[in-house]
Scaffold this motif. Structure first.
Motif, short mmCIF file in Angstrom:
data_model
loop_
_atom_site.label_atom_id
_atom_site.label_comp_id
_atom_site.label_asym_id
_atom_site.label_seq_id
_atom_site.Cartn_x
_atom_site.Cartn_y
_atom_site.Cartn_z
N SER A 226 0.85 -1.20 0.00
CA SER A 226 0.00 0.00 0.00
C SER A 226 0.87 1.24 0.00
N VAL A 227 0.35 2.29 -0.60
CA VAL A 227 1.06 3.56 -0.64
C VAL A 227 0.06 4.63 -0.24
N SER A 228 0.50 5.57 0.59
CA SER A 228 -0.41 6.68 0.94
C SER A 228 0.31 8.00 0.73
N PHE A 229 -0.47 9.03 0.50
CA PHE A 229 0.08 10.34 0.20
C PHE A 229 -0.46 11.39 1.15
N TYR A 230 0.34 12.45 1.36
CA TYR A 230 -0.14 13.61 2.11
C TYR A 230 -1.02 14.44 1.19
N PRO A 231 -1.84 15.34 1.77
CA PRO A 231 -2.65 16.21 0.91
C PRO A 231 -1.80 17.00 -0.09
N THR A 232 -0.53 17.26 0.25
CA THR A 232 0.34 18.01 -0.66
C THR A 232 0.74 17.17 -1.87
N GLY A 233 0.51 15.88 -1.81
CA GLY A 233 0.92 15.01 -2.92
C GLY A 233 2.22 14.29 -2.65
N ALA A 234 2.91 14.71 -1.58
CA ALA A 234 4.18 14.03 -1.23
C ALA A 234 3.86 12.66 -0.63
N PRO A 235 4.73 11.67 -0.86
CA PRO A 235 4.45 10.35 -0.32
C PRO A 235 4.55 10.32 1.20
N LYS A 236 3.66 9.56 1.83
CA LYS A 236 3.62 9.48 3.28
C LYS A 236 4.16 8.13 3.75
N GLU A 237 3.75 7.09 3.09
CA GLU A 237 4.16 5.76 3.54
C GLU A 237 4.12 4.76 2.40
N PHE A 238 5.16 3.94 2.33
CA PHE A 238 5.17 2.77 1.44
C PHE A 238 5.22 1.56 2.34
N LYS A 239 4.28 0.65 2.18
CA LYS A 239 4.26 -0.49 3.08
C LYS A 239 4.04 -1.78 2.33
N SER A 240 4.91 -2.76 2.61
CA SER A 240 4.74 -4.10 2.05
C SER A 240 4.53 -5.06 3.20
N ILE A 241 3.48 -5.86 3.12
CA ILE A 241 3.32 -6.90 4.15
C ILE A 241 3.88 -8.18 3.59
N LEU A 242 4.94 -8.66 4.24
CA LEU A 242 5.66 -9.83 3.75
C LEU A 242 5.39 -11.03 4.64
N THR A 243 5.33 -12.18 4.03
CA THR A 243 5.23 -13.43 4.78
C THR A 243 6.41 -14.31 4.41
N ILE A 244 7.03 -14.88 5.43
CA ILE A 244 8.13 -15.80 5.20
C ILE A 244 7.62 -17.22 5.41
N ARG A 245 7.89 -18.08 4.46
CA ARG A 245 7.49 -19.49 4.60
C ARG A 245 8.71 -20.37 4.47
N GLU A 246 8.72 -21.39 5.34
CA GLU A 246 9.79 -22.39 5.24
C GLU A 246 9.12 -23.72 4.94
N GLY A 247 9.45 -24.28 3.80
CA GLY A 247 8.86 -25.56 3.39
C GLY A 247 7.34 -25.50 3.39
N GLY A 248 6.79 -24.39 2.95
CA GLY A 248 5.34 -24.25 2.86
C GLY A 248 4.69 -23.83 4.17
#
Lengths: 462, 282
Positions: A226-248
């Motif tokens: 997800s990406v969110s912006f301030y009202p000025t148009g400048a970026p506020k946050e870049f977020k990746s939700i990651l999952t780590i799997r070992e052998g499924g």
């Protein structure tokens, strides 16, 4: 082999390597070279260079290694030479320092003259009787002394901050440790990028040289970006939700942001870039021109979607992020009973095209739910802790070098008839004015002690 | 914004302080000196209040961040560091002579911020993701304390070179340079200011590297800002080693200290406006 033999074998080499002039020259050359590295773009593509430079200039710069200067052989050589110089200078100097590290328990008469003009007292009683009081005063006003008995005289020696003499060696050592850490990183570490689409996973990273490196026994999937912006148009946050799997098996799920990486089994994942990979879902408004009815329908890419109340169905077969500057478009495949399949484009920003298209149904794009990919920087650097250790040593070294000093105080008690002559001397290898005050305090403490000391004036003493 | 107006008033106060120190320097009136010191502390106090008030204003705007993140704010903070370090030094060495070179620097940088609003915006913008880190405070504060110490050292070096030039010409000391403290005192002060600035710059570079490691996954990437900070570090390393050699001490060392401050200024401004890189905020 002793150092003297070394000297005979390479007399000039050792002298040049351990000279301060070499240090100064190397630091100046490295500075000037580094300036070139900031002016000439580093590691750009040949096309980018040819926009700025003539082809011959480009070739010369490439041959001289100025295009990847900080990794060029000659730059590394200069750094290595600086390290050798630093080691040689430290070794050369260390012998002198060692002399100060071993306590100099008593001064000879010549040293007394230079260190203690006019610091003499007398007290009634023999040196052995006077000693405990003097020692007590020194403990209180400076630091616990060591006592050497040279009957009937006594020598007291007290010191503070002895190890500040080692500060400069700590700093020099730290430079080597930091460079060593960076070497470990470049030999046993890696740095690469991986782009993962939402819902997809990755089990390897591709380095800049094209090499593939597999994650040891796990894979990483991107649940959501997800990406969110301030009202000025400048970026506020870049977020990746990651999952780590070992052998499924799911091991952990964690969000990463800029400034909040995730490290698993020595491999770190950093939020670096993102982009539009495709479309998750599209909300369409479909109008039946015969009945005049309009329905709103969600459609997944590639799936067949039936139009309610009719035997017709459609699917979205292609997504075009931007068609000829007119914005996003989809290719629709429409099947109506007893009619040949129709293929046509619908544009989100230009519904007027669709209004002109003949046929029973018209399609309007109400909303596109984007599907992102997240660009992760993936690194492994086993040398980074060595680098931090080096930084820590450097700061400690600076503290010792600039804010501490080795201060030494000597007191000599000699028999003087029925009384004792008390002489005190002091020295500091740095911050002499600061030590002057400290020394005066010690003198004052001796003067104020209830032992009945009498100060001997300069004229009387000589 | 009230804080921006406060900064403008503080700018004029710094000008007044600089003028007072110049007069003290020329006339050596103890009363004038005390007045200069007093006004400088008051100015520093107001300056502190302006910075804190800007912090409060950022919360009122719903942003809530320390005022250390753009060119305008960094200039205001740089000037604050110079004034603070100078006044602490004045107390320590019990001499007001250096005020005549330190206060003009404090005035210059804050004037740059407040008198040229067209160049550096005084708007409080929210932080972009790369700047959302606690490392920011440690990094900015240590760097600017280091820069401030180097600014003072540069001022003293200029005094040193002016004085030694007169001496070398064999002229009898007269005019301005006769009022300067002795050469040994100036030389010692150049060393002492750099002995504070150099560790500060080092910690600034280290905290910057630690931050870069969190944000970009690399503690050192030879970005122009990083490289220029290293060049600055090299120049002052040359200064510290030069003092141990006969031919490099004194005049040449003072000269290196001035080159060092030129490198500081280039690291601070030049990199942003002349070279492209990752470090594009300040």
């Amino acid at each position: 082999m002793s150092r003297n033999e070394d000297k005979e074998l390479f007399p000039s080499l050792w002298d040049s390597l351990s000279s301060l002039r070499l240090t100064i020259a190397l630091l100046i050359i490295l500075s000037v070279a580094s300036i070139f590295g900031t002016v000439i773009p580093q590691n750009a593509s040949p096309e980018e260079y040819l926009e700025v430079y003539k082809i011959t200039t480009y070739k010369i710069l490439r041959i001289l290694g100025f295009l990847d200067m900080y990794h060029a052989g000659w730059f590394i050589f200069l750094l290595a030479l600086l390290c050798l110089n630093l080691i040689a200078c430290s070794l050369k100097r260390f012998r002198t320092t060692l002399r100060f590290l071993t306590p100099e328990l008593r001064l000879d008469d010549g040293q007394w003259k230079t260190h203690s003009p006019g610091n003499k007292f007398t007290q009634n009683g023999l040196p052995a009787q006077v000693l405990p009081g003097i020692r007590e005063t020194l403990v209180r006003s400076f630091s616990p002394p060591r006592v050497v008995e040279a009957s009937p005289a006594f020598h007291l020696f007290a010191e503070k901050g002895r190890f500040s003499r080692l500060g400069v060696y700590f700093i020099h050592l730290s430079v080597l440790v930091i460079l060593g850490g960076s070497l470990i990183g470049s030999f046993y570490g890696f740095r690469g990028n991986v782009n993962i689409m939402e819902g997809q996973e990755a089990d390897q990273v591709i380095l800049r040289n094209g090499e593939h490196i597999h994650f040891p026994g796990f894979n990483v999937s991107l649940e959501k970006f997800s990406v969110s912006f301030y009202p000025t148009g400048a970026p506020k946050e870049f977020k990746s939700i990651l999952t780590i799997r070992e052998g499924g098996r799911k091991v952990l799920t964690e969000p990463i942001l800029v400034n909040h990486p995730l490290t698993y089994k020595g491999i770190s994942f950093y939020q670096s870039t993102y982009g539009l990979a495709g479309v998750e879902r599209v909300i369409l408004n479909i109008k039946d021109r015969e009945s005049g009815k309009e329905v709103s329908l969600p459609a997944m890419m590639g799936n067949r979607t039936e139009i309610p109340g009719a035997l017709s169905a459609f699917s979205l077969s292609h997504f075009l992020p931007d068609i000829k500057g007119m914005g996003p478009a989809f290719q629709v495949i429409l099947s109506e009973p007893n009619q040949p399949q129709q293929k046509f484009l619908i544009l989100q920003n230009h519904p007027e095209f669709e209004e002109k298209r003949p046929g029973r149904y018209s399609f309007m794009i109400k909303e596109i739910e984007p599907k992102y990919y997240s660009g992760l920087q993936v690194t492994r650097d086993p040398g980074v802790w060595v680098v931090w250790a080096g930084c820590f040593i450097m700061i400690a070294g600076f503290y010792m070098t600039f804010f501490m000093s080795h201060r030494r105080v000597w007191i000599r008690l000699t028999e003087n008839g029925a009384a004792t002559l008390i002489e005190i001397a002091g020295s500091s290898h740095r911050d002499r004015t600061g030590f002057e005050k400290e020394f005066q305090k010690i003198r004052q403490a001796l003067n104020d002690s209830p032992m009945g000391l009498k100060e001997v004036k300069e004229s009387e003493g000589h | 914004m009230i804080s921006a107006k406060m900064v403008s008033s503080v700018t004029f106060l710094y000008l007044a302080c600089a003028v007072l120190y110049f007069n003290y320097f020329a006339f050596r009136s103890e009363q004038l000196g005390k007045f200069a010191t007093g006004l400088s502390w008051i100015t520093l106090l107001l300056h502190t209040a302006a910075i804190l008030w800007r912090w409060v204003e950022s919360y009122q705007l719903g942003i809530g961040r320390a005022p250390l993140t753009n060119m305008y704010e960094s200039l205001v903070f740089f000037s604050w560091c110079i004034a603070l370090l100078y006044l602490l030094w004045e107390r320590k060495i019990k001499s007001r002579i250096i005020g005549a070179v330190a206060m003009p620097f404090a005035f210059l940088f804050i004037a740059f911020a407040s008198l040229a609003p067209g160049i550096f915006s005084d708007r409080i913008d929210p932080l972009i993701p790369a700047l959302q880190s606690n490392w920011l405070h440690a990094h900015v504060i240590t760097c600017f304390l280091g820069y401030a110490a180097f600014a003072i050292s540069c001022g003293v070096s200029i005094m040193y070179l002016m004085k030694i030039r007169k001496k070398e010409q064999g002229k009898k000391e007269s005019g301005w340079t006769a009022l300067f403290p002795p050469l040994e005192f100036l030389d010692d002060l150049i060393y002492k200011t750099i002995a504070v600035g150099f560790p500060m710059l080092t910690i600034g570079i280290i905290t910057g590297a630690a931050w870069a490691n969190y944000a970009w996954g690399s503690y050192w990437s030879w970005d122009p800002k990083e490289t220029w900070s290293l060049i600055t570090w090299f120049v002052y390393a040359v200064f510290l080693h030069a003092r141990f050699t006969r031919e490099w001490r004194g005049k040449r060392a003072a000269f290196i200290s001035i080159i060092g401050f030129v490198a500081v200024i280039f690291t601070y401004f030049g990199v942003n406006y002349l070279l492209a890189g990752l470090h594009s905020y300040v």
